[in-house]
Design an enzyme around this catalytic site. Structure first.
Site, mmCIF file in Angstrom:
data_model
loop_
_atom_site.group_PDB
_atom_site.id
_atom_site.type_symbol
_atom_site.label_atom_id
_atom_site.label_comp_id
_atom_site.label_asym_id
_atom_site.label_seq_id
_atom_site.Cartn_x
_atom_site.Cartn_y
_atom_site.Cartn_z
ATOM 1 N N SER A 1 -1.612 10.428 12.023
ATOM 2 C CA SER A 1 -0.657 9.481 12.620
ATOM 3 C C SER A 1 -0.962 9.223 14.102
ATOM 4 C CB SER A 1 0.769 10.033 12.490
ATOM 5 O OG SER A 1 1.656 9.187 13.195
ATOM 6 N N LEU A 2 -0.891 7.951 14.474
ATOM 7 C CA LEU A 2 -1.087 7.574 15.875
ATOM 8 C C LEU A 2 0.246 7.544 16.628
ATOM 9 C CD1 LEU A 2 -3.621 4.661 15.286
ATOM 10 C CD2 LEU A 2 -4.128 6.897 16.265
ATOM 11 N N SER A 3 1.353 7.758 15.922
ATOM 12 C CA SER A 3 2.674 7.652 16.544
ATOM 13 C C SER A 3 2.895 8.659 17.677
ATOM 14 C CB SER A 3 3.776 7.788 15.493
ATOM 15 O OG SER A 3 3.705 6.685 14.617
ATOM 16 N N LYS B 1 9.115 8.226 2.642
ATOM 17 C CA LYS B 1 9.840 6.994 2.991
ATOM 18 C C LYS B 1 10.928 6.609 1.972
ATOM 19 C CE LYS B 1 7.086 4.094 5.886
ATOM 20 N NZ LYS B 1 6.289 2.885 6.005
ATOM 21 N N GLY C 1 -3.148 -5.993 12.625
ATOM 22 C CA GLY C 1 -1.985 -5.136 12.377
ATOM 23 C C GLY C 1 -1.530 -4.306 13.563
ATOM 24 N N THR D 1 6.973 8.955 7.190
ATOM 25 C CA THR D 1 5.849 8.260 6.571
ATOM 26 C C THR D 1 5.579 8.890 5.209
ATOM 27 O OG1 THR D 1 3.616 7.426 6.950
ATOM 28 C CG2 THR D 1 4.073 9.625 7.829
HETATM 29 P P1 NAP Z 1 0.097 1.048 -0.842
HETATM 30 O O1 NAP Z 1 1.544 1.290 -1.006
HETATM 31 O O2 NAP Z 1 -0.898 1.997 -1.447
HETATM 32 O O3 NAP Z 1 -0.196 -0.444 -1.387
HETATM 33 C C1 NAP Z 1 -1.486 -0.975 -1.435
HETATM 34 C C2 NAP Z 1 -1.471 -2.251 -2.282
HETATM 35 O O4 NAP Z 1 -2.814 -2.765 -2.258
HETATM 36 C C3 NAP Z 1 -1.111 -2.032 -3.747
HETATM 37 O O5 NAP Z 1 -0.382 -3.139 -4.208
HETATM 38 C C4 NAP Z 1 -2.470 -1.975 -4.429
HETATM 39 O O6 NAP Z 1 -2.459 -2.450 -5.752
HETATM 40 C C5 NAP Z 1 -3.247 -2.970 -3.604
HETATM 41 N N1 NAP Z 1 -4.688 -2.707 -3.690
HETATM 42 C C6 NAP Z 1 -5.354 -1.591 -3.289
HETATM 43 N N2 NAP Z 1 -6.666 -1.727 -3.542
HETATM 44 C C7 NAP Z 1 -6.826 -2.948 -4.132
HETATM 45 C C8 NAP Z 1 -7.946 -3.654 -4.640
HETATM 46 N N3 NAP Z 1 -9.190 -3.137 -4.588
HETATM 47 N N4 NAP Z 1 -7.750 -4.875 -5.191
HETATM 48 C C9 NAP Z 1 -6.504 -5.410 -5.239
HETATM 49 N N5 NAP Z 1 -5.392 -4.791 -4.780
HETATM 50 C C10 NAP Z 1 -5.564 -3.568 -4.230
HETATM 51 O O7 NAP Z 1 -0.303 0.988 0.706
HETATM 52 P P2 NAP Z 1 0.628 0.468 1.916
HETATM 53 O O8 NAP Z 1 1.381 1.602 2.489
HETATM 54 O O9 NAP Z 1 1.344 -0.718 1.426
HETATM 55 O O10 NAP Z 1 -0.475 0.078 3.008
HETATM 56 C C11 NAP Z 1 -1.353 -1.001 2.776
HETATM 57 C C12 NAP Z 1 -2.153 -1.334 4.030
HETATM 58 O O11 NAP Z 1 -1.282 -1.764 5.073
HETATM 59 C C13 NAP Z 1 -2.950 -0.163 4.616
HETATM 60 O O12 NAP Z 1 -4.200 -0.643 5.052
HETATM 61 C C14 NAP Z 1 -2.120 0.282 5.798
HETATM 62 O O13 NAP Z 1 -2.906 0.854 6.826
HETATM 63 C C15 NAP Z 1 -1.545 -1.055 6.265
HETATM 64 N N6 NAP Z 1 -0.276 -0.899 7.009
HETATM 65 C C16 NAP Z 1 -0.242 -1.296 8.303
HETATM 66 C C17 NAP Z 1 0.930 -1.172 9.023
HETATM 67 C C18 NAP Z 1 0.963 -1.609 10.461
HETATM 68 O O14 NAP Z 1 1.887 -1.205 11.189
HETATM 69 N N7 NAP Z 1 0.056 -2.441 10.904
HETATM 70 C C19 NAP Z 1 2.078 -0.640 8.411
HETATM 71 C C20 NAP Z 1 2.010 -0.253 7.068
HETATM 72 C C21 NAP Z 1 0.817 -0.387 6.378
HETATM 73 P P3 NAP Z 1 -1.904 -1.572 -7.006
HETATM 74 O O15 NAP Z 1 -0.426 -1.468 -6.774
HETATM 75 O O16 NAP Z 1 -2.269 -2.396 -8.181
HETATM 76 O O17 NAP Z 1 -2.604 -0.258 -6.899
#
Ligand code: NAP
Length: 292
Positions: free
Chosen positions: A19-21, A70, A254, A66
Site C-alpha cells: 500500500s502507498l497510503s 472492503k 489513476g 483494502t
Molecule cells: P478486481 O476486483 O479483481 O476486478 C478486475 C476486473 O478486471 C474483473 O472484472 C476482471 O474480470 C477483469 N479482468 C481481469 N483480467 C482481465 C482480462 N485479461 N480480460 C478481461 N477482463 C479482465 O480488481 P479491482 O480492485 O477492481 O482493480 C482493478 C484495477 O483498478 C487494478 O489495476 C487496480 O490497481 C486499479 N485501481 C485503481 C484505483 C485508483 O485509486 N487509481 C483504485 C482501485 C483500483 P472477471 O471478473 O471476469 O475476472
C-alpha cells in the site's frame, strides 16, 4: 516524531505491505505538523472483528480498508453511508461517538479529475471495461456525474448479470435503469458512441506494461471529444492511454483518483476542510515515477 499523544490512523488489508497510503498520508500529516501517524495494519480475515475491538480500545481515529476487508467489514460497522451501500464496499472508516462509520471515498476520487473538466455529462455515454471492485465505484461515479448511460463490459456473462442486478435496488436508483451490460465482443459496436471510456481491469498494469484491454485501432472509432481514463497509476501512461493519445483523445491516469480518495478520507478523520493534496500527489509521483 511519535509522542505520548500521537493519534493513530492506518490501513487494514491482507496483504498490506504494497500500500502507498502510509507514504501519502504521513507526508500530509507531516506537512500539517499534526501529532498523528498512519500505519500499515496487516489483519488476517478471521481477525477482523477482534481488530475492530482492539482499535476501539486504543482510540484509533479512523482507517482505510483494502482487500480482502472492503465488503467483509460492512456488517461489523454501526452505520454505512449511502455511497458505500451503493458501491457495496467500504474503503474508509471513521470513529464517531464511540461508533464505527463506514463510507467510500473511491467514488469521489474517481470523479475528481472529471469534475474539473467543462463537460455536459448528461450528453455523455460512459463505457466501463471490467466488472470488479473498482468498477463498482466507477459506475457509482458515472451515475453521480449524471451520465446519460453507463455500459459495463465484462468477459463473464454470469458475473455481468450479477453486477447489473446489484444496481437494481441501489440508493443511487434514479439512473439504475441505465446500467447496461455488454460482453467484450460488443466493444467495436458500442465504441462509436462512447464519450467516456474507463479501464477498470488490471490489464497493462506493471509489470505487464505492453498489454492493453483494447487495440489501438479501436481508439480511432471513438467520438472526437472522447475522454479515456485508466484507473491504473503504474505505469503512467499505460499502453491504453498511449493509444488514446495517439488517437488525439484526452487521457487521465489513476494517480489523481488515488490521491483524491486519500484526501477525502483524511479530511473526514481530521475534520478539516482542506488537506495538502499537492504534497500527497508529489509524494506518490516521486515514489512511483522518479525513483531511479
Ligand atoms: P478486481 O476486483 O479483481 O476486478 C478486475 C476486473 O478486471 C474483473 O472484472 C476482471 O474480470 C477483469 N479482468 C481481469 N483480467 C482481465 C482480462 N485479461 N480480460 C478481461 N477482463 C479482465 O480488481 P479491482 O480492485 O477492481 O482493480 C482493478 C484495477 O483498478 C487494478 O489495476 C487496480 O490497481 C486499479 N485501481 C485503481 C484505483 C485508483 O485509486 N487509481 C483504485 C482501485 C483500483 P472477471 O471478473 O471476469 O475476472
Amino acid at each position: 516524531m511519535i509522542t505520548g499523544n500521537t493519534k493513530l490512523l492506518g490501513v487494514i488489508g491482507h496483504p498490506v505491505e504494497h500500500s502507498l497510503s502510509p507514504l501519502m498520508h504521513n507526508a500530509a500529516l507531516a506537512k500539517l505538523n499534526l501529532d498523528y501517524v498512519y500505519l500499515p495494519l496487516p489483519i488476517e480475515p478471521q481477525n477482523l472483528a477482534k481488530a475492530l475491538d482492539g482499535f476501539a480500545a486504543i482510540g484509533v481515529v479512523g482507517f482505510n480498508a483494502t482487500i480482502p476487508h472492503k465488503q467483509a467489514i460492512i456488517p461489523l460497522l454501526s452505520k454505512i453511508e449511502p455511497i458505500a451501500r451503493a458501491v457495496g464496499a467500504v474503503n474508509t472508516v471513521i470513529r464517531q461517538d464511540d461508533k464505527w462509520i463506514g463510507t467510500n471515498t473511491d467514488v469521489e476520487g474517481f470523479i475528481s479529475p472529471l469534475q474539473s473538466l467543462d463537460r455536459d455529462w448528461r450528453q455523455t455515454n460512459a463505457v466501463v471495461l471490467g466488472n470488479g471492485g473498482a468498477a463498482r465505484a466507477v459506475v457509482a461515479g458515472c451515475i453521480q456525474l449524471g451520465c446519460a448511460s453507463v455500459r459495463v463490459v465484462g468477459r463473464n456473462l454470469q458475473k455481468l448479470e450479477e453486477f447489473r442486478h446489484s444496481w437494481q435496488n441501489s440508493p443511487l436508483s434514479p439512473l439504475k435503469a441505465n446500467v447496461q451490460i455488454h460482453q467484450w465482443e460488443s466493444i467495436p459496436e458500442i465504441i462509436k458512441e462512447t464519450n467516456l471510456l474507463i479501464n477498470t481491469t488490471p490489464i497493462g498494469m506493471y509489470p505487464k506494461i505492453e498489454n492493453s484491454p483494447i487495440n489501438a485501432d479501436l481508439f480511432l472509432c471513438l467520438p472526437k471529444d472522447a475522454i479515456v481514463y485508466d484507473l491504473i497509476y503504474n505505469p503512467s501512461p499505460t499502453k491504453f492511454l498511449q493509444y488514446a493519445r495517439q488517437a488525439d483523445k484526452a487521457a487521465i491516469d489513476g494517480l489523481e483518483m488515488l490521491v483524491q480518495q486519500g484526501a477525502a478520507a483524511l479530511k473526514m478523520w481530521l475534520q478539516r476542510e482542506t488537506v495538502p493534496v499537492d504534497v500527497m500527489r508529489q509524494t506518490l509521483q516521486q515514489q512511483l515515477y522518479e525513483r531511479d
